[in-house]
Design a protein around this motif. Structure first.
Motif, PDB file in Angstrom:
ATOM      1  N   VAL A  40      19.659   1.553   7.757  1.00 47.03           N
ATOM      2  CA  VAL A  40      18.776   2.711   7.799  1.00 47.03           C
ATOM      3  C   VAL A  40      17.560   2.357   8.638  1.00 47.03           C
ATOM      4  CG1 VAL A  40      17.357   4.286   6.429  1.00 47.03           C
ATOM      5  CG2 VAL A  40      19.532   3.467   5.521  1.00 47.03           C
ATOM      6  N   TYR A  41      17.217   3.218   9.566  1.00 42.11           N
ATOM      7  CA  TYR A  41      16.042   3.029  10.410  1.00 42.11           C
ATOM      8  C   TYR A  41      15.134   4.243  10.236  1.00 42.11           C
ATOM      9  CZ  TYR A  41      19.143  -0.396  12.484  1.00 42.11           C
ATOM     10  OH  TYR A  41      20.001  -1.440  12.671  1.00 42.11           O
ATOM     11  N   MET A  42      13.870   3.983   9.955  1.00 40.84           N
ATOM     12  CA  MET A  42      12.899   5.061   9.749  1.00 40.84           C
ATOM     13  C   MET A  42      11.705   4.841  10.651  1.00 40.84           C
ATOM     14  SD  MET A  42      13.090   5.225   5.573  1.00 40.84           S
ATOM     15  CE  MET A  42      11.596   6.144   5.470  1.00 40.84           C
ATOM     16  N   THR A  43      11.272   5.916  11.298  1.00 41.42           N
ATOM     17  CA  THR A  43      10.094   5.869  12.152  1.00 41.42           C
ATOM     18  C   THR A  43       9.215   7.061  11.796  1.00 41.42           C
ATOM     19  OG1 THR A  43      11.474   4.968  13.920  1.00 41.42           O
ATOM     20  CG2 THR A  43       9.296   5.771  14.542  1.00 41.42           C
ATOM     21  N   GLU A  44       7.948   6.786  11.494  1.00 36.89           N
ATOM     22  CA  GLU A  44       7.043   7.861  11.124  1.00 36.89           C
ATOM     23  C   GLU A  44       6.772   8.751  12.324  1.00 36.89           C
ATOM     24  OE1 GLU A  44       2.954   8.517   8.565  1.00 36.89           O
ATOM     25  OE2 GLU A  44       3.313   6.558   9.469  1.00 36.89           O
ATOM     26  N   ARG A  45       6.790  10.051  12.097  1.00 35.50           N
ATOM     27  CA  ARG A  45       6.477  11.013  13.151  1.00 35.50           C
ATOM     28  C   ARG A  45       4.964  11.159  13.270  1.00 35.50           C
ATOM     29  NH1 ARG A  45      11.022  14.158  14.510  1.00 35.50           N
ATOM     30  NH2 ARG A  45      12.687  14.035  13.019  1.00 35.50           N
ATOM     31  N   PRO A  46       4.474  11.421  14.471  1.00 32.69           N
ATOM     32  CA  PRO A  46       3.022  11.608  14.614  1.00 32.69           C
ATOM     33  C   PRO A  46       2.582  12.859  13.857  1.00 32.69           C
ATOM     34  CG  PRO A  46       4.159  12.003  16.691  1.00 32.69           C
ATOM     35  CD  PRO A  46       5.183  11.537  15.725  1.00 32.69           C
ATOM     36  N   LYS A  47       1.361  12.821  13.385  1.00 34.12           N
ATOM     37  CA  LYS A  47       0.814  13.965  12.660  1.00 34.12           C
ATOM     38  C   LYS A  47       0.658  15.142  13.609  1.00 34.12           C
ATOM     39  CE  LYS A  47      -1.315  11.605   8.854  1.00 34.12           C
ATOM     40  NZ  LYS A  47      -0.113  10.971   8.542  1.00 34.12           N
ATOM     41  N   ARG A  48       0.943  16.323  13.097  1.00 31.76           N
ATOM     42  CA  ARG A  48       0.817  17.549  13.892  1.00 31.76           C
ATOM     43  C   ARG A  48      -0.624  18.026  13.826  1.00 31.76           C
ATOM     44  NH1 ARG A  48       2.437  23.235  12.267  1.00 31.76           N
ATOM     45  NH2 ARG A  48       2.166  24.364  14.202  1.00 31.76           N
ATOM     46  N   GLU A  81       0.857  -1.174   0.000  1.00 34.44           N
ATOM     47  CA  GLU A  81       0.000   0.000   0.000  1.00 34.44           C
ATOM     48  C   GLU A  81       0.899   1.231   0.000  1.00 34.44           C
ATOM     49  OE1 GLU A  81      -3.077   2.246   3.012  1.00 34.44           O
ATOM     50  OE2 GLU A  81      -2.798   0.085   3.240  1.00 34.44           O
ATOM     51  N   PRO A  82       0.791   2.077  -1.033  1.00 36.66           N
ATOM     52  CA  PRO A  82       1.642   3.271  -1.056  1.00 36.66           C
ATOM     53  C   PRO A  82       1.254   4.244   0.057  1.00 36.66           C
ATOM     54  CG  PRO A  82       0.185   3.223  -2.974  1.00 36.66           C
ATOM     55  CD  PRO A  82      -0.083   1.990  -2.180  1.00 36.66           C
ATOM     56  N   PHE A  83       2.235   4.954   0.589  1.00 36.20           N
ATOM     57  CA  PHE A  83       1.959   5.949   1.622  1.00 36.20           C
ATOM     58  C   PHE A  83       3.019   7.035   1.562  1.00 36.20           C
ATOM     59  CE2 PHE A  83       4.697   2.847   3.610  1.00 36.20           C
ATOM     60  CZ  PHE A  83       5.591   3.607   4.340  1.00 36.20           C
ATOM     61  N   CYS A  84       2.719   8.120   2.231  1.00 33.22           N
ATOM     62  CA  CYS A  84       3.608   9.267   2.292  1.00 33.22           C
ATOM     63  C   CYS A  84       3.537   9.795   3.713  1.00 33.22           C
ATOM     64  CB  CYS A  84       3.119  10.300   1.285  1.00 33.22           C
ATOM     65  SG  CYS A  84       4.162  11.715   1.101  1.00 33.22           S
ATOM     66  N   GLY A  85       4.621  10.287   4.269  1.00 35.73           N
ATOM     67  CA  GLY A  85       4.583  10.792   5.629  1.00 35.73           C
ATOM     68  C   GLY A  85       5.878  11.470   6.016  1.00 35.73           C
ATOM     69  N   ASN A  86       5.905  12.016   7.217  1.00 37.25           N
ATOM     70  CA  ASN A  86       7.120  12.609   7.776  1.00 37.25           C
ATOM     71  C   ASN A  86       7.774  11.573   8.671  1.00 37.25           C
ATOM     72  OD1 ASN A  86       6.835  15.168   6.605  1.00 37.25           O
ATOM     73  ND2 ASN A  86       5.352  15.747   8.172  1.00 37.25           N
ATOM     74  N   PHE A  87       9.074  11.370   8.485  1.00 39.16           N
ATOM     75  CA  PHE A  87       9.778  10.315   9.195  1.00 39.16           C
ATOM     76  C   PHE A  87      11.046  10.829   9.863  1.00 39.16           C
ATOM     77  CE2 PHE A  87       7.175   8.023   6.283  1.00 39.16           C
ATOM     78  CZ  PHE A  87       6.945   6.787   6.862  1.00 39.16           C
ATOM     79  N   HIS A  88      11.403  10.179  10.963  1.00 40.57           N
ATOM     80  CA  HIS A  88      12.726  10.341  11.556  1.00 40.57           C
ATOM     81  C   HIS A  88      13.576   9.269  10.880  1.00 40.57           C
ATOM     82  CE1 HIS A  88      15.927  10.855  14.443  1.00 40.57           C
ATOM     83  NE2 HIS A  88      15.959   9.542  14.558  1.00 40.57           N
ATOM     84  N   VAL A  89      14.651   9.680  10.213  1.00 42.19           N
ATOM     85  CA  VAL A  89      15.504   8.733   9.483  1.00 42.19           C
ATOM     86  C   VAL A  89      16.881   8.738  10.118  1.00 42.19           C
ATOM     87  CG1 VAL A  89      16.511   8.147   7.245  1.00 42.19           C
ATOM     88  CG2 VAL A  89      14.249   9.201   7.349  1.00 42.19           C
ATOM     89  N   GLN A  90      17.379   7.549  10.373  1.00 37.14           N
ATOM     90  CA  GLN A  90      18.703   7.421  10.970  1.00 37.14           C
ATOM     91  C   GLN A  90      19.520   6.476  10.097  1.00 37.14           C
ATOM     92  OE1 GLN A  90      18.501   6.073  15.001  1.00 37.14           O
ATOM     93  NE2 GLN A  90      20.578   6.717  15.473  1.00 37.14           N
ATOM     94  N   VAL A  91      20.605   6.999   9.515  1.00 38.01           N
ATOM     95  CA  VAL A  91      21.516   6.181   8.719  1.00 38.01           C
ATOM     96  C   VAL A  91      22.743   5.908   9.577  1.00 38.01           C
ATOM     97  CG1 VAL A  91      22.888   6.024   6.603  1.00 38.01           C
ATOM     98  CG2 VAL A  91      20.696   7.235   6.574  1.00 38.01           C
ATOM     99  N   MET A  92      23.038   4.637   9.754  1.00 39.93           N
ATOM    100  CA  MET A  92      24.156   4.240  10.609  1.00 39.93           C
ATOM    101  C   MET A  92      25.440   4.146   9.782  1.00 39.93           C
ATOM    102  SD  MET A  92      22.252   4.174  13.156  1.00 39.93           S
ATOM    103  CE  MET A  92      23.143   3.514  14.544  1.00 39.93           C
ATOM    104  N   ARG A  93      26.564   4.105  10.473  1.00 41.23           N
ATOM    105  CA  ARG A  93      27.865   4.022   9.781  1.00 41.23           C
ATOM    106  C   ARG A  93      27.981   2.783   8.902  1.00 41.23           C
ATOM    107  NH1 ARG A  93      32.304   7.118  12.614  1.00 41.23           N
ATOM    108  NH2 ARG A  93      31.189   8.289  14.194  1.00 41.23           N
ATOM    109  N   ASP A  94      27.336   1.708   9.321  1.00 45.78           N
ATOM    110  CA  ASP A  94      27.433   0.459   8.551  1.00 45.78           C
ATOM    111  C   ASP A  94      26.443   0.409   7.388  1.00 45.78           C
ATOM    112  OD1 ASP A  94      25.039   0.083   9.871  1.00 45.78           O
ATOM    113  OD2 ASP A  94      25.667  -1.719  10.955  1.00 45.78           O
ATOM    114  N   GLY A  95      25.686   1.500   7.163  1.00 41.32           N
ATOM    115  CA  GLY A  95      24.745   1.544   6.043  1.00 41.32           C
ATOM    116  C   GLY A  95      23.324   1.166   6.403  1.00 41.32           C
TER     117      GLY A  95
END
Length: 129
Positions: free
Chosen positions: A58-66, A42-56
């Motif tokens: 990637v962790y993404m967590t959607e931010r709550p809607k304002r 299911e396609p979606f769009c949102g605001n995310f906290h993205v964390q790219v680690m040194r080893d490559g």
């Protein structure tokens, strides 16, 4: 592949693919992932906290809607609202080219809002008795 420990509700899907990340000329970072499997998602769009680690990784967590609070009072360039956090917010905006008008307009419009709040407080006192 090892799954991160998290409080995931529902089904988590693991897919294989290629990821490219870099930086644009304007300094903003970019991250693209291309899935190499046949997946129907299911396609979606949102605001995310993205964390790219040194080893490559990637962790993404959607931010709550304002959730914006509706203004209690408004004037030409400002508004007063009450947030869910129990705080009052006075917001004043003016264009750069109107800088000379800013002090006078700020005082005038803030005063207008303050008078409206004062009337409301007095009205509430009279009604509540």
């Amino acid at each position: 592949m090892e799954t991160r420990k998290s409080k995931i509700l529902g089904k988590q899907v693991m897919v294989d693919g290629l990821m490219a990340f870099g930086k644009l000329e304007n300094g903003l970072r970019t991250l693209d992932f291309e899935c190499i499997e046949d997946v129907v998602a299911e396609p979606f769009c949102g605001n995310f906290h993205v964390q790219v680690m040194r080893d490559g990784n990637v962790y993404m967590t959607e931010r709550p809607k304002r959730h914006k609070s509706k203004p209690i009072f408004r004037d030409d360039n400002c508004s007063l609202s009450h947030g869910k956090d129990g705080k009052y917010y006075f917001v004043f905006t003016m264009d750069d080219e109107d800088l000379r008008k800013l002090p006078q307009q700020l005082v005038q419009q803030a005063g207008n809002i303050a008078r409206k709040v004062l009337k409301e407080i007095i009205f509430d006192k009279e009604v509540m008795g």
